[in-house]
Design a protein around this motif. Structure first.
Motif, PDB file in Angstrom:
ATOM      1  N   GLY A  21       0.827  -1.193  -0.084  1.00  0.00           N
ATOM      2  CA  GLY A  21       0.020   0.054  -0.012  1.00  0.00           C
ATOM      3  C   GLY A  21       0.706   1.428   0.043  1.00  0.00           C
ATOM      4  O   GLY A  21       0.341   2.442   0.465  1.00  0.00           O
ATOM      5  N   LYS A  22       2.096   1.247  -0.519  1.00  0.00           N
ATOM      6  CA  LYS A  22       3.076   2.567  -0.579  1.00  0.00           C
ATOM      7  C   LYS A  22       2.299   3.498  -1.429  1.00  0.00           C
ATOM      8  O   LYS A  22       2.263   4.720  -1.032  1.00  0.00           O
ATOM      9  CB  LYS A  22       4.570   1.977  -0.787  1.00  0.00           C
ATOM     10  CG  LYS A  22       4.977   1.140   0.103  1.00  0.00           C
ATOM     11  CD  LYS A  22       6.499   0.849  -0.163  1.00  0.00           C
ATOM     12  CE  LYS A  22       6.582   0.385  -1.548  1.00  0.00           C
ATOM     13  NZ  LYS A  22       6.360  -1.102  -1.720  1.00  0.00           N
ATOM     14  N   SER A  23       2.141   3.025  -2.670  1.00  0.00           N
ATOM     15  CA  SER A  23       1.564   4.137  -3.532  1.00  0.00           C
ATOM     16  C   SER A  23       0.472   4.690  -3.156  1.00  0.00           C
ATOM     17  O   SER A  23       0.057   5.742  -3.357  1.00  0.00           O
ATOM     18  CB  SER A  23       1.752   3.133  -4.828  1.00  0.00           C
ATOM     19  OG  SER A  23       2.725   2.947  -5.231  1.00  0.00           O
ATOM     20  N   SER A  24      -0.477   3.814  -2.653  1.00  0.00           N
ATOM     21  CA  SER A  24      -1.744   3.925  -2.412  1.00  0.00           C
ATOM     22  C   SER A  24      -1.676   5.048  -1.180  1.00  0.00           C
ATOM     23  O   SER A  24      -2.632   6.209  -1.191  1.00  0.00           O
ATOM     24  CB  SER A  24      -2.800   2.944  -1.918  1.00  0.00           C
ATOM     25  OG  SER A  24      -3.002   2.043  -2.907  1.00  0.00           O
ATOM     26  N   MET A  25      -0.847   4.870  -0.264  1.00  0.00           N
ATOM     27  CA  MET A  25      -0.734   5.866   0.855  1.00  0.00           C
ATOM     28  C   MET A  25      -0.291   7.282   0.349  1.00  0.00           C
ATOM     29  O   MET A  25      -1.018   8.279   0.732  1.00  0.00           O
ATOM     30  CB  MET A  25       0.262   5.286   1.873  1.00  0.00           C
ATOM     31  CG  MET A  25       0.444   6.151   2.836  1.00  0.00           C
ATOM     32  SD  MET A  25       1.922   5.476   4.203  1.00  0.00           S
ATOM     33  CE  MET A  25       1.029   4.125   4.883  1.00  0.00           C
ATOM     34  N   ILE A  26       0.544   7.323  -0.586  1.00  0.00           N
ATOM     35  CA  ILE A  26       1.132   8.479  -1.111  1.00  0.00           C
ATOM     36  C   ILE A  26       0.094   9.376  -1.855  1.00  0.00           C
ATOM     37  O   ILE A  26      -0.310  10.505  -1.779  1.00  0.00           O
ATOM     38  CB  ILE A  26       2.423   8.297  -1.910  1.00  0.00           C
ATOM     39  CG1 ILE A  26       3.607   7.875  -1.132  1.00  0.00           C
ATOM     40  CG2 ILE A  26       2.822   9.809  -2.770  1.00  0.00           C
ATOM     41  CD1 ILE A  26       4.933   7.698  -1.708  1.00  0.00           C
ATOM     42  N   GLN A  27      -0.691   8.726  -2.707  1.00  0.00           N
ATOM     43  CA  GLN A  27      -1.693   9.091  -3.437  1.00  0.00           C
ATOM     44  C   GLN A  27      -3.103   9.619  -2.614  1.00  0.00           C
ATOM     45  O   GLN A  27      -3.373  10.773  -2.832  1.00  0.00           O
ATOM     46  CB  GLN A  27      -2.398   7.901  -4.348  1.00  0.00           C
ATOM     47  CG  GLN A  27      -1.534   7.502  -5.342  1.00  0.00           C
ATOM     48  CD  GLN A  27      -1.518   8.277  -6.697  1.00  0.00           C
ATOM     49  OE1 GLN A  27      -2.646   9.077  -6.820  1.00  0.00           O
ATOM     50  NE2 GLN A  27      -0.612   8.244  -7.754  1.00  0.00           N
ATOM     51  N   ARG A  28      -3.097   8.764  -1.602  1.00  0.00           N
ATOM     52  CA  ARG A  28      -4.212   9.302  -0.612  1.00  0.00           C
ATOM     53  C   ARG A  28      -3.787  10.630   0.313  1.00  0.00           C
ATOM     54  O   ARG A  28      -4.738  11.569   0.149  1.00  0.00           O
ATOM     55  CB  ARG A  28      -4.686   8.194   0.643  1.00  0.00           C
ATOM     56  CG  ARG A  28      -5.322   8.642   1.710  1.00  0.00           C
ATOM     57  CD  ARG A  28      -6.685   9.132   1.405  1.00  0.00           C
ATOM     58  NE  ARG A  28      -7.559   7.893   1.464  1.00  0.00           N
ATOM     59  CZ  ARG A  28      -8.837   7.817   1.111  1.00  0.00           C
ATOM     60  NH1 ARG A  28      -9.580   8.836   0.849  1.00  0.00           N
ATOM     61  NH2 ARG A  28      -9.463   6.810   0.926  1.00  0.00           N
ATOM     62  N   TYR A  29      -2.308  10.836   0.555  1.00  0.00           N
ATOM     63  CA  TYR A  29      -1.977  11.945   1.310  1.00  0.00           C
ATOM     64  C   TYR A  29      -2.131  13.233   0.358  1.00  0.00           C
ATOM     65  O   TYR A  29      -2.278  14.383   0.666  1.00  0.00           O
ATOM     66  CB  TYR A  29      -0.640  11.657   1.736  1.00  0.00           C
ATOM     67  CG  TYR A  29      -0.134  12.841   2.627  1.00  0.00           C
ATOM     68  CD1 TYR A  29      -0.809  13.152   3.777  1.00  0.00           C
ATOM     69  CD2 TYR A  29       1.034  13.419   2.356  1.00  0.00           C
ATOM     70  CE1 TYR A  29      -0.441  14.313   4.769  1.00  0.00           C
ATOM     71  CE2 TYR A  29       1.435  14.469   3.179  1.00  0.00           C
ATOM     72  CZ  TYR A  29       0.841  15.055   4.080  1.00  0.00           C
ATOM     73  OH  TYR A  29       1.367  15.968   4.775  1.00  0.00           O
ATOM     74  N   CYS A  30      -1.486  12.907  -0.906  1.00  0.00           N
ATOM     75  CA  CYS A  30      -1.070  14.155  -1.700  1.00  0.00           C
ATOM     76  C   CYS A  30      -2.307  14.481  -2.550  1.00  0.00           C
ATOM     77  O   CYS A  30      -2.586  15.674  -2.847  1.00  0.00           O
ATOM     78  CB  CYS A  30       0.188  13.731  -2.527  1.00  0.00           C
ATOM     79  SG  CYS A  30       1.672  13.705  -1.883  1.00  0.00           S
ATOM     80  N   LYS A  31      -3.128  13.549  -2.958  1.00  0.00           N
ATOM     81  CA  LYS A  31      -4.424  13.818  -3.661  1.00  0.00           C
ATOM     82  C   LYS A  31      -5.590  13.601  -3.178  1.00  0.00           C
ATOM     83  O   LYS A  31      -6.669  13.844  -3.765  1.00  0.00           O
ATOM     84  CB  LYS A  31      -4.213  13.018  -5.110  1.00  0.00           C
ATOM     85  CG  LYS A  31      -2.982  13.193  -5.953  1.00  0.00           C
ATOM     86  CD  LYS A  31      -2.935  12.424  -7.374  1.00  0.00           C
ATOM     87  CE  LYS A  31      -1.750  12.803  -7.970  1.00  0.00           C
ATOM     88  NZ  LYS A  31      -1.578  12.056  -9.378  1.00  0.00           N
TER      89      LYS A  31
END
Length: 236
Positions: A21-31
């Motif tokens: 879930g690394k990519s999902s975490m960054i997407q959630r936080y930034c977008k």
């Protein structure tokens, strides 16, 4: 540019096995978005977000690194210069938990000691958990890092992870700046001592000063005239 206009930028690497879930975490936080579709990160991806931490503007540069071993040569190069790190494993993936110590070793090899957090993601799937709660807490204590349980799907504790890292970095930066400040009291004492010595010299009679000059002229100190100059090095 005024000092208060200088922006603080923090490079954060997010590491861990694939599909945690690394990519999902960054997407959630930034977008602010979440998608169930899994796409394997090829090499490295990058997103950033501007935030305010304790009234200070901070730009978080988040580097999403591939978790597969075949990308090690690529991803390790991007660890360099990182100022904070997220160590991520999945609640439903035992191998990702077991690999955490290897991940922190890789980051430490390139970055030294930097603020880190241990993140147990996908806690919305707690009924399928293969990692016991006390295990994760014990590992965090062993590694001496902050521990968060997150759910990117439910947007639980995601913001808190990055806020903690930003605040911890700023705190370390402030402490470093404080340690580098000169000892003004010591400098003042030295200045006052030099002033007193100057006044003492000025108080001598012209005859005394002439005698001193004559001694220096007739008996020069070879070490003083032939010695090497000292060099002052400034470490950045």
């Amino acid at each position: 540019m005024r000092e208060e206009d200088v922006e603080t930028a923090i490079k954060v690497v997010v590491v861990g096995n694939g599909a945690v879930g690394k990519s999902s975490m960054i997407q959630r936080y930034c977008k602010g978005i979440f998608t169930k579709d899994y796409k394997k990160t090829i090499g490295v991806d990058f997103l950033e977000r501007q935030v305010s931490i304790d009234s200070e503007d901070v730009r978080l540069m988040l580097w999403d690194t591939a978790g597969q071993e075949e990308f090690d040569a690529i991803t390790k190069a991007y660890y360099r210069g990182a100022q904070a790190c997220v160590l991520c494993f999945s609640t439903v993936d035992r191998e990702s938990y077991d690999a955490i110590e290897q991940w922190i070793a890789k980051v430490s090899e390139e970055c030294g000691t930097i603020p880190c957090v241990l993140v147990q993601n996908k806690i919305d799937l707690i009924d399928e958990a293969v990692v016991q709660p006390d295990e994760a807490e014990t590992l965090a204590k062993k590694l001496r890092v902050k521990f968060y349980r997150t759910s990117v799907k439910e947007d639980l504790n995601v913001t808190e992870v990055f806020q903690y890292l930003a605040r911890k970095y700023l705190e370390n930066l402030q402490n470093a700046n404080t340690d580098e400040q000169p000892n003004t009291t010591k400098n003042l004492d030295m200045f006052q001592g030099q002033s007193a010595q100057s006044k003492s010299t000025n108080g001598k009679s012209k005859k005394d000063q002439q005698d001193t000059s004559a001694i220096i002229t007739l008996r020069p100190n070879k070490q003083r005239t032939q010695g090497k100059k000292n060099k002052l090095c400034l470490l950045l």
